[in-house]
Design a protein around this motif. Structure first.
Motif, short mmCIF file in Angstrom:
data_model
loop_
_atom_site.label_atom_id
_atom_site.label_comp_id
_atom_site.label_asym_id
_atom_site.label_seq_id
_atom_site.Cartn_x
_atom_site.Cartn_y
_atom_site.Cartn_z
N LYS A 26 0.38 -1.62 -0.03
CA LYS A 26 0.08 -0.10 -0.49
C LYS A 26 0.89 1.66 0.14
CE LYS A 26 -3.53 -2.14 2.06
NZ LYS A 26 -4.66 -3.09 3.24
N PRO A 27 1.28 1.44 -1.62
CA PRO A 27 2.60 2.56 -1.28
C PRO A 27 1.67 4.40 -0.16
CG PRO A 27 1.45 2.21 -3.55
CD PRO A 27 1.08 0.94 -2.45
N ASP A 28 -0.30 4.31 -0.59
CA ASP A 28 -0.42 5.34 -0.20
C ASP A 28 -1.01 5.06 0.95
OD1 ASP A 28 -1.94 3.10 -0.97
OD2 ASP A 28 -4.02 5.02 -0.91
N TYR A 29 0.30 4.21 2.26
CA TYR A 29 -0.12 4.54 3.62
C TYR A 29 0.84 5.07 3.56
CZ TYR A 29 -4.55 1.30 3.22
OH TYR A 29 -6.02 1.40 3.27
N ALA A 30 1.25 5.96 4.38
CA ALA A 30 2.72 6.48 5.07
C ALA A 30 3.00 6.40 6.45
CB ALA A 30 3.18 8.04 5.37
N ILE A 31 3.92 5.19 6.98
CA ILE A 31 3.81 4.37 8.67
C ILE A 31 4.82 5.66 9.46
CG2 ILE A 31 4.89 2.92 9.78
CD1 ILE A 31 4.21 1.05 7.43
N PHE A 32 3.87 5.79 10.81
CA PHE A 32 4.72 7.06 11.59
C PHE A 32 4.91 6.10 12.92
CE2 PHE A 32 2.22 10.20 8.99
CZ PHE A 32 2.97 11.32 8.86
N ASN A 33 6.35 5.51 12.80
CA ASN A 33 6.47 4.59 13.77
C ASN A 33 6.94 5.09 15.23
OD1 ASN A 33 7.66 1.83 15.47
ND2 ASN A 33 8.12 1.61 13.43
N GLN A 34 5.88 4.94 16.02
CA GLN A 34 6.46 5.82 17.21
C GLN A 34 8.20 5.25 17.91
OE1 GLN A 34 3.94 5.57 20.69
NE2 GLN A 34 3.55 3.49 20.07
N PHE A 35 8.27 3.88 17.53
CA PHE A 35 9.95 3.88 17.63
C PHE A 35 11.16 4.11 17.26
CE2 PHE A 35 5.94 0.99 18.80
CZ PHE A 35 6.12 0.87 20.65
N ASP A 36 10.61 4.90 16.27
CA ASP A 36 11.83 5.14 15.18
C ASP A 36 11.79 6.68 15.23
OD1 ASP A 36 9.90 4.89 13.46
OD2 ASP A 36 12.06 3.47 12.62
N GLU A 37 10.25 7.43 15.33
CA GLU A 37 10.12 8.54 15.01
C GLU A 37 10.63 9.67 16.01
OE1 GLU A 37 8.09 10.18 12.77
OE2 GLU A 37 7.37 8.72 11.42
N PHE A 38 11.86 10.67 15.71
CA PHE A 38 12.17 11.32 16.59
C PHE A 38 11.31 12.47 16.91
CE2 PHE A 38 16.10 8.80 15.28
CZ PHE A 38 16.98 8.63 16.18
N GLY A 39 10.51 12.75 16.21
CA GLY A 39 9.62 13.83 16.54
C GLY A 39 8.77 13.54 17.70
N ASN A 40 8.68 12.31 18.39
CA ASN A 40 7.73 11.87 19.06
C ASN A 40 9.19 11.83 20.63
OD1 ASN A 40 7.35 9.81 21.46
ND2 ASN A 40 7.26 8.32 20.78
N ALA A 41 10.06 11.72 19.79
CA ALA A 41 11.10 12.06 21.59
C ALA A 41 11.43 13.27 21.72
CB ALA A 41 12.82 11.05 21.69
#
Length: 492
Positions: free
Chosen positions: A205-220
């Motif tokens: 599904k190329p139109d799905y963008a994954i925001f993985n909290q475990f590797d997204e530095f925006g979370n930290a």
């Protein structure tokens, strides 16, 4: 490469976002406004007076702050929401203070972590809200926060979470925000199954963008700048001979624990304590297993965890958390706590602690005992959410164990809180930290395709973490530019 988000990457996607926000009346708050909501424009404050805290309304983006008035509708802003637990409850002299996630939209602070991941992508063209769906892999509250933020920012969401999470989470995601929901096998600690689903989505599904909290530095970065500042503000209010002694956080996605990196800049001596479940002591002893402390994740070390800044590991028995959960939420339990000397106002507000908040409280008590802390020492920790998210768990415990009695309250209070011990915890040496950091290799390099050079940079590059945390200054500049292009602020 570890990405620094500081420039526009896709002008077309950015223009699509500008048009979508203009059509739907969406204005983005800056991170500075989330730190200091008194800086929110007056006309936005006027609009908030008619809007419920959980309402699907873009103006609620401005309620992504620790400083919301504690009310369900029409609230504005005040001081940081927190509760201080007295010695009559904790059994220790140290002052234990929990910031309260209850008064964020969705009832959990994870809307802030999700905002720190999604907003920077939108304002740089890294995510197109008109053509893509935002995917939020989570063990609970993060996918709820991401789905809520997505809805407020005019895009569709996909929530991924383990099938054994509380019923309230699934109902809210499907019925309230209309998110697509994917339930993966297992319980709280089955994070790899979530990652496997993410890889399937990337392939299909190329139109799905994954925001993985475990590797997204925006979370930290969000927690470093927002949660860390909120704790500083509360600490400064205390006055007297207070010593900022410790900060306790469940490891989870390692976003919340990043507030400890900020607090270290204020108090270099502070003990940053990572908490996890005794039933799955991944960091403490490379352990594995399932547990019931919803929202803390495990069986791996998150990419965004700055392990070099962690001093202590504690592991908490999930059975203690479930027993205390009943103690805090059953009438007989609250009554007994009051009879034991806990102030009525405190006893009646213990429902503001969800299951992971109870776990953090126990880790704080263990920390106070381990380091023999005094009444001058202050320990901060977090109640991510409240008992509101776990009504079904309370029902299950009643069915399984029967009605709650004063006798049971006595047992639970004496054993699970006053009887907390300093076993199942360890103060880390330099080489302990390095060994924990090295565990990232197996998840992130072997399974998730990260580069070994980047893994080593996270340990060796002393300038990297400050750069990652300080991105919000540039993000605020880009948010201002984005809002100017949308043009809605000018009409306020």
């Amino acid at each position: 490469m570890i990405e620094i988000i500081d420039r526009i990457t896709n002008p077309k996607a950015l223009e699509n976002a500008v048009k979508r926000f203009r059509e739907k009346g969406i204005i983005l708050p800056t991170f500075h406004q989330q730190q200091n909501p008194d800086q929110v424009p007056d006309k936005i404050k006027v609009n908030l007076k008619d809007v419920g805290l959980w309402e699907i309304n873009p103006v609620n983006l401005f309620r992504i702050t620790w400083k919301n008035e504690p009310k369900e509708k029409g609230g504005l802003f005040g001081k940081v929401n927190y509760i201080e637990l007295p010695k009559e409850l904790t059994g220790v002299n140290a002052r234990i203070i929990l910031l309260l996630g209850k008064w964020f939209p969705t009832g959990a602070h994870k809307v802030g972590a999700a905002y720190g991941c999604l907003a920077p992508r939108i304002i740089t063209g890294g995510f197109d809200p008109t053509t893509q769906k935002a995917v939020w892999p989570s063990t609970g509250n993060y996918c709820r926060g991401g789905a809520f933020d997505s809805k407020l920012m005019g895009t569709e969401s996909v929530a991924i979470l383990p099938e054994e999470m509380s019923r309230e989470r699934f109902t809210w995601l499907r019925d309230y925000v209309g998110s697509e929901v994917i339930a993966t096998p297992g319980c709280e600690s089955n994070v790899k199954e979530i990652y496997d689903k993410c890889w399937e989505i990337r392939r299909t599904k190329p139109d799905y963008a994954i925001f993985n909290q475990f590797d997204e530095f925006g979370n930290a970065a969000w927690h470093y700048n927002i949660t860390g500042k909120a704790i500083e503000e509360v600490f400064n209010e205390l006055g007297g001979k207070s010593n900022l002694a410790a900060y306790v956080s469940a490891t989870g996605s390692a976003g919340t624990i990043a507030a400890g990196d900020y607090l270290r800049t204020l108090a270099p001596h502070i003990k940053v304590v990572a908490s996890e479940a005794k039933q799955c002591p991944t960091i403490l002893m490379n352990g594995f297993g399932g547990h019931r402390i919803e929202g803390i994740g495990d069986k791996h070390v998150p990419w965004i965890h700055n392990v070099k800044n962690t001093d202590v590991i504690t592991a908490i028995d999930d059975e203690d958390c479930m027993r205390i959960f009943r103690l805090f939420n059953e009438p007989e339990g609250v009554k007994y706590l009051v009879e034991s000397g806990v102030p009525v106002e405190i006893a009646n507000n213990l429902k503001l602690l969800g299951i992971s908040g109870i776990s953090n409280m126990l880790s704080a008590i263990k920390t106070a005992k381990f380091f023999e802390m005094t009444s001058e020492d202050v320990i901060f920790t977090i109640a991510t959410d409240s008992a509101d998210m776990y009504g079904s768990r309370l029902e299950e415990l009643r069915e399984e164990r029967g009605s709650y009695s004063q006798t049971q309250a006595i047992k639970d209070f004496e054993k699970c809180i006053l009887g907390a011990t300093t076993d199942w915890m360890r103060e880390l040496t330099y080489h302990d930290r390095k060994a924990i950091h090295n565990l990232k290799y197996f998840t992130w390099v072997e399974q998730q395709g990260k580069e070994i050079d980047d893994l080593n940079r996270l340990w060796n590059d002393r300038e990297l973490w400050p750069k990652l945390f300080s991105q919000v200054k540039r993000w605020d500049e880009l948010i201002d530019e984005f809002n100017d292009r949308v043009g809605l602020l000018k009409s306020l």
